[in-house]
Design a protein around this motif. Structure first.
Motif, PDB file in Angstrom:
ATOM      1  N   LEU A  12      -8.326  13.287   7.004  1.00 12.69           N
ATOM      2  CA  LEU A  12      -7.473  12.127   6.684  1.00 12.69           C
ATOM      3  C   LEU A  12      -7.743  10.932   7.602  1.00 12.69           C
ATOM      4  O   LEU A  12      -7.720  11.059   8.826  1.00 12.69           O
ATOM      5  N   TYR A  13      -7.982   9.769   6.966  1.00  7.77           N
ATOM      6  CA  TYR A  13      -8.083   8.521   7.733  1.00  7.77           C
ATOM      7  C   TYR A  13      -6.685   8.046   8.086  1.00  7.77           C
ATOM      8  O   TYR A  13      -5.783   8.029   7.233  1.00  7.77           O
ATOM      9  N   LYS A  18      -1.437   1.930  13.102  1.00  9.69           N
ATOM     10  CA  LYS A  18      -0.181   2.276  12.401  1.00  9.69           C
ATOM     11  C   LYS A  18       0.536   3.426  13.099  1.00  9.69           C
ATOM     12  O   LYS A  18       0.241   4.607  12.862  1.00  9.69           O
ATOM     13  N   ARG A  20       3.508   4.653  12.827  1.00  6.28           N
ATOM     14  CA  ARG A  20       4.265   5.577  11.974  1.00  6.28           C
ATOM     15  C   ARG A  20       3.333   6.621  11.347  1.00  6.28           C
ATOM     16  O   ARG A  20       3.649   7.812  11.283  1.00  6.28           O
ATOM     17  N   ALA A  21       2.169   6.174  10.889  1.00  8.40           N
ATOM     18  CA  ALA A  21       1.195   7.096  10.283  1.00  8.40           C
ATOM     19  C   ALA A  21       0.601   8.030  11.341  1.00  8.40           C
ATOM     20  O   ALA A  21       0.352   9.212  11.071  1.00  8.40           O
ATOM     21  N   LYS A  24       3.181  10.614  11.665  1.00  2.87           N
ATOM     22  CA  LYS A  24       3.286  11.427  10.442  1.00  2.87           C
ATOM     23  C   LYS A  24       2.177  12.489  10.378  1.00  2.87           C
ATOM     24  O   LYS A  24       2.394  13.615   9.927  1.00  2.87           O
ATOM     25  N   ALA A  40      -9.833  -0.089   8.436  1.00  2.00           N
ATOM     26  CA  ALA A  40      -8.390  -0.032   8.156  1.00  2.00           C
ATOM     27  C   ALA A  40      -7.584  -0.876   9.144  1.00  2.00           C
ATOM     28  O   ALA A  40      -6.359  -0.962   9.027  1.00  2.00           O
ATOM     29  N   ARG A  70     -13.044   6.749  14.703  1.00  2.00           N
ATOM     30  CA  ARG A  70     -14.063   5.862  14.105  1.00  2.00           C
ATOM     31  C   ARG A  70     -13.996   4.508  14.801  1.00  2.00           C
ATOM     32  O   ARG A  70     -12.981   3.818  14.743  1.00  2.00           O
ATOM     33  N   GLU A 122     -23.482   5.243   4.562  1.00  2.00           N
ATOM     34  CA  GLU A 122     -22.895   4.323   3.577  1.00  2.00           C
ATOM     35  C   GLU A 122     -23.749   3.104   3.276  1.00  2.00           C
ATOM     36  O   GLU A 122     -23.238   2.121   2.733  1.00  2.00           O
ATOM     37  N   GLY A 145     -19.565   7.332   3.077  1.00  2.00           N
ATOM     38  CA  GLY A 145     -18.759   6.112   2.909  1.00  2.00           C
ATOM     39  C   GLY A 145     -19.046   5.529   1.533  1.00  2.00           C
ATOM     40  O   GLY A 145     -19.841   4.602   1.379  1.00  2.00           O
ATOM     41  N   THR A 146     -18.366   6.076   0.543  1.00  2.00           N
ATOM     42  CA  THR A 146     -18.749   5.741  -0.833  1.00  2.00           C
ATOM     43  C   THR A 146     -18.279   4.348  -1.278  1.00  2.00           C
ATOM     44  O   THR A 146     -18.823   3.812  -2.238  1.00  2.00           O
ATOM     45  N   ASN A 147     -17.312   3.761  -0.561  1.00  8.07           N
ATOM     46  CA  ASN A 147     -16.924   2.382  -0.898  1.00  8.07           C
ATOM     47  C   ASN A 147     -18.013   1.405  -0.460  1.00  8.07           C
ATOM     48  O   ASN A 147     -18.451   0.549  -1.234  1.00  8.07           O
ATOM     49  N   ASP A 148     -18.438   1.524   0.791  1.00  2.81           N
ATOM     50  CA  ASP A 148     -19.518   0.642   1.246  1.00  2.81           C
ATOM     51  C   ASP A 148     -20.799   0.906   0.463  1.00  2.81           C
ATOM     52  O   ASP A 148     -21.551  -0.022   0.151  1.00  2.81           O
ATOM     53  N   ILE A 214      -7.163   9.203   2.113  1.00  7.74           N
ATOM     54  CA  ILE A 214      -6.523   7.998   2.649  1.00  7.74           C
ATOM     55  C   ILE A 214      -4.996   8.073   2.635  1.00  7.74           C
ATOM     56  O   ILE A 214      -4.335   7.197   3.189  1.00  7.74           O
ATOM     57  N   HIS A 215      -4.455   9.123   1.998  1.00  6.75           N
ATOM     58  CA  HIS A 215      -2.985   9.171   1.861  1.00  6.75           C
ATOM     59  C   HIS A 215      -2.532  10.634   1.913  1.00  6.75           C
ATOM     60  O   HIS A 215      -3.229  11.524   1.399  1.00  6.75           O
ATOM     61  N   PRO A 216      -1.339  10.884   2.501  1.00  8.80           N
ATOM     62  CA  PRO A 216      -0.839  12.266   2.587  1.00  8.80           C
ATOM     63  C   PRO A 216      -0.754  12.967   1.229  1.00  8.80           C
ATOM     64  O   PRO A 216      -0.908  14.194   1.151  1.00  8.80           O
TER      65      PRO A 216
HETATM   66  C1  LIG Z   1      -2.952   3.213   1.151  1.00  8.67           C
HETATM   67  C2  LIG Z   1      -1.846   2.924   2.142  1.00  8.67           C
HETATM   68  C3  LIG Z   1      -1.926   1.473   2.586  1.00  8.67           C
HETATM   69  C4  LIG Z   1      -0.492   3.194   1.501  1.00  8.67           C
HETATM   70  O1  LIG Z   1       0.487   3.032   2.518  1.00  8.67           O
HETATM   71  P1  LIG Z   1       2.046   3.113   2.237  1.00  8.67           P
HETATM   72  O2  LIG Z   1       2.416   2.153   1.160  1.00  8.67           O
HETATM   73  O3  LIG Z   1       2.749   3.026   3.557  1.00  8.67           O
HETATM   74  O4  LIG Z   1       2.207   4.565   1.643  1.00  8.67           O
HETATM   75  P2  LIG Z   1       3.513   5.386   1.421  1.00  8.67           P
HETATM   76  O5  LIG Z   1       4.724   4.548   1.517  1.00  8.67           O
HETATM   77  O6  LIG Z   1       3.311   6.164   0.181  1.00  8.67           O
HETATM   78  O7  LIG Z   1       3.488   6.397   2.660  1.00  8.67           O
HETATM   79  C5  LIG Z   1       4.352   7.500   2.703  1.00  8.67           C
HETATM   80  C6  LIG Z   1       4.372   8.061   4.088  1.00  8.67           C
HETATM   81  O8  LIG Z   1       3.068   8.491   4.454  1.00  8.67           O
HETATM   82  C7  LIG Z   1       2.618   7.794   5.600  1.00  8.67           C
HETATM   83  N1  LIG Z   1       1.181   7.512   5.429  1.00  8.67           N
HETATM   84  C8  LIG Z   1       0.598   6.721   4.507  1.00  8.67           C
HETATM   85  N2  LIG Z   1      -0.736   6.748   4.657  1.00  8.67           N
HETATM   86  C9  LIG Z   1      -0.982   7.571   5.688  1.00  8.67           C
HETATM   87  C10 LIG Z   1      -2.163   8.017   6.306  1.00  8.67           C
HETATM   88  N3  LIG Z   1      -3.367   7.578   5.905  1.00  8.67           N
HETATM   89  N4  LIG Z   1      -2.053   8.884   7.325  1.00  8.67           N
HETATM   90  C11 LIG Z   1      -0.838   9.320   7.751  1.00  8.67           C
HETATM   91  N5  LIG Z   1       0.319   8.947   7.186  1.00  8.67           N
HETATM   92  C12 LIG Z   1       0.243   8.077   6.190  1.00  8.67           C
HETATM   93  C13 LIG Z   1       3.449   6.532   5.669  1.00  8.67           C
HETATM   94  O9  LIG Z   1       3.504   6.066   6.982  1.00  8.67           O
HETATM   95  C14 LIG Z   1       4.768   7.064   5.163  1.00  8.67           C
HETATM   96  O10 LIG Z   1       5.347   7.797   6.214  1.00  8.67           O
HETATM   97  P3  LIG Z   1       6.924   7.953   6.370  1.00  8.67           P
HETATM   98  O11 LIG Z   1       7.500   6.588   6.195  1.00  8.67           O
HETATM   99  O12 LIG Z   1       7.123   8.512   7.722  1.00  8.67           O
HETATM  100  O13 LIG Z   1       7.345   8.901   5.278  1.00  8.67           O
HETATM  101  C15 LIG Z   1      -1.973   3.863   3.372  1.00  8.67           C
HETATM  102  O14 LIG Z   1      -1.911   5.167   2.891  1.00  8.67           O
HETATM  103  C16 LIG Z   1      -3.189   3.673   4.232  1.00  8.67           C
HETATM  104  O15 LIG Z   1      -3.268   2.734   5.011  1.00  8.67           O
HETATM  105  N6  LIG Z   1      -4.160   4.596   4.112  1.00  8.67           N
HETATM  106  C17 LIG Z   1      -5.325   4.619   4.940  1.00  8.67           C
HETATM  107  C18 LIG Z   1      -6.329   3.575   4.526  1.00  8.67           C
HETATM  108  C19 LIG Z   1      -7.546   3.704   5.377  1.00  8.67           C
HETATM  109  O16 LIG Z   1      -7.539   4.371   6.380  1.00  8.67           O
HETATM  110  N7  LIG Z   1      -8.639   3.054   4.990  1.00  8.67           N
HETATM  111  C20 LIG Z   1      -9.862   3.097   5.705  1.00  8.67           C
HETATM  112  C21 LIG Z   1     -10.615   4.314   5.389  1.00  8.67           C
HETATM  113  S1  LIG Z   1     -11.392   4.294   3.836  1.00  8.67           S
HETATM  114  C22 LIG Z   1     -12.966   3.800   4.254  1.00  8.67           C
HETATM  115  O17 LIG Z   1     -13.085   2.882   5.001  1.00  8.67           O
HETATM  116  C23 LIG Z   1     -14.047   4.676   3.768  1.00  8.67           C
HETATM  117  C24 LIG Z   1     -15.488   4.282   4.040  1.00  8.67           C
HETATM  118  O18 LIG Z   1     -15.747   3.525   5.162  1.00  8.67           O
HETATM  119  C25 LIG Z   1     -16.137   3.742   2.822  1.00  8.67           C
HETATM  120  O19 LIG Z   1     -16.904   2.800   2.925  1.00  8.67           O
HETATM  121  O20 LIG Z   1     -15.915   4.324   1.771  1.00  8.67           O
END
Ligand SMILES: CC(C)(COP(=O)(O)OP(=O)(O)OC[C@H]1O[C@@H](n2cnc3c(N)ncnc32)[C@H](O)[C@@H]1OP(=O)(O)O)[C@@H](O)C(=O)NCCC(=O)NCCSC(=O)C[C@H](O)C(=O)O
Ligand SMILES: [Mg+2]
Length: 284
Positions: A12-13, A18, A20-21, A24, A40, A70, A122, A145-148, A214-216
């Motif tokens: 998980l990213y 963040k 809070r994340a 979590k 991110a 990262r 990527e 890194g499938t987005n890049d 990217i999401h729980p």
């Molecule tokens: C996608 C998100 C922006 C969505 O965020 P949000 O709207 O806050 O989601 P929720 O309200 O549904 O969240 C519910 C609860 O879960 C926690 N949460 C959300 N995401 C994460 C996470 N990634 N890790 C841990 N916890 C998470 C929230 O804090 C809420 O908690 P609580 O309030 O306590 O219940 C968001 O999910 C997000 O930012 N995701 C990560 C995005 C990311 O990391 N992107 C970069 C990596 S992708 C990439 O770069 C790949 C590569 O390089 C490529 O080229 O492909």
């Protein structure tokens, strides 16, 4: 735990900025976490995120989850400071984005001491140099890194990922040749469970060790897809037993469920059981 022996079903990213994340994640059943300082994290938050992440890792609470940091690329204004900071963080590996050569891994190794290094694969040049990157002695994992990659290939996202299969396969070949970990790219539509499952199944069938998330809400799907099924475990046990009985009779080929079982199939069967045991140990 030996890095190859542990499961990497769900990786998980978490944006390093963040809080809070970051909190979590301690409650989520993920096998590994990528604490992100790169895409991110907004430009305004880059410096701040480094400090937040350092403190979060120092405070602990991530249990047996593998902790990967990262950093930003070494060609950016944040890369070198990220690398030096990550070297001092309580983490298991440092992940370098957009790796295109073994020389870039060397440059990071000079900054992080003996910390294991993972590479984001990527870019088209990275794909073409996957073999030399995987062979770097400090490199222990690939992250797709499938987005890049889609951006650089100027290809379309398709459910069957046809435009990316060559790239995924080149990285898989390189990773398997060197015995390093390889995890698949993210599935962007984080509310689409069916689509995620399809992509996880495809990655698993190709030989990926797991999926980046990217999401729980994506964790359970990946954990299920990349774990051996009960049927696979049962078959593996029966194959091992049947082969042992055949061997005791001085023969080299057993038959299970109408299919031949030779020594090489027993190796795979033992790997399946070892993975199931590793997952049970982690979850236990
Ligand atoms: C996608 C998100 C922006 C969505 O965020 P949000 O709207 O806050 O989601 P929720 O309200 O549904 O969240 C519910 C609860 O879960 C926690 N949460 C959300 N995401 C994460 C996470 N990634 N890790 C841990 N916890 C998470 C929230 O804090 C809420 O908690 P609580 O309030 O306590 O219940 C968001 O999910 C997000 O930012 N995701 C990560 C995005 C990311 O990391 N992107 C970069 C990596 S992708 C990439 O770069 C790949 C590569 O390089 C490529 O080229 O492909
Ligand atoms: Mg990327």
């Amino acid at each position: 735990m030996d890095q190859r022996a542990r499961p990497y079903r769900s990786v998980l990213y978490i944006p390093g900025s963040k809080e809070r994340a970051l909190e979590k994640a301690k409650t989520l059943p993920v096998d590994a976490i990528i604490f992100d300082l790169e895409d991110a994290v907004s430009v305004d938050e880059k410096e701040n995120a480094r400090g937040i992440l350092k403190d979060a890792l120092a405070a602990g609470g991530y249990g047996s989850r593998m902790r990967i940091v990262r950093i930003n690329g070494l060609d950016t204004q944040w890369g070198e400071a990220d690398a030096k900071a990550a070297a001092a963080m309580d983490c298991d590996a440092v992940l370098l984005p957009k790796v295109e050569s073994a020389a870039q891994v060397d440059a990071l190794a000079a900054l992080v001491g003996d910390k294991p290094i993972w590479a984001m694969m990527e870019t088209p040049r990275g794909m073409l140099n996957a073999a030399e990157i995987a062979a770097h002695p400090q490199l222990t994992g690939f992250v797709m890194g499938t987005n890049d990659l889609a951006k650089e290939l100027q290809c379309r996202f398709r459910a069957d990922r046809l435009p990316m299969l060559t790239s995924l396969s080149l990285c898989l070949l390189a990773a398997k040749a060197e015995g390093i970990v390889i995890v698949d790219g993210v599935y962007n539509a984080f509310k689409d469970t069916e689509g995620l499952k399809t992509e996880c199944d495809q990655g698993r069938d190709m030989g990926m060790d797991g999926k980046t998330l990217i999401h729980p809400a994506q964790v359970d799907v990946a954990n299920a897809a990349f774990a051996p099924t009960d049927a696979e475990i049962d078959l593996a046990r029966r194959q091992i037993q049947a082969f042992e009985e055949t061997e005791a009779k001085g023969e080299g080929v057993a038959v299970v469920d109408g299919k031949i079982v030779e020594n090489l199939h027993v190796v795979t069967a033992k790997e399946i059981l070892a993975k199931a045991d590793a997952i049970a140990a982690l979850e236990g």
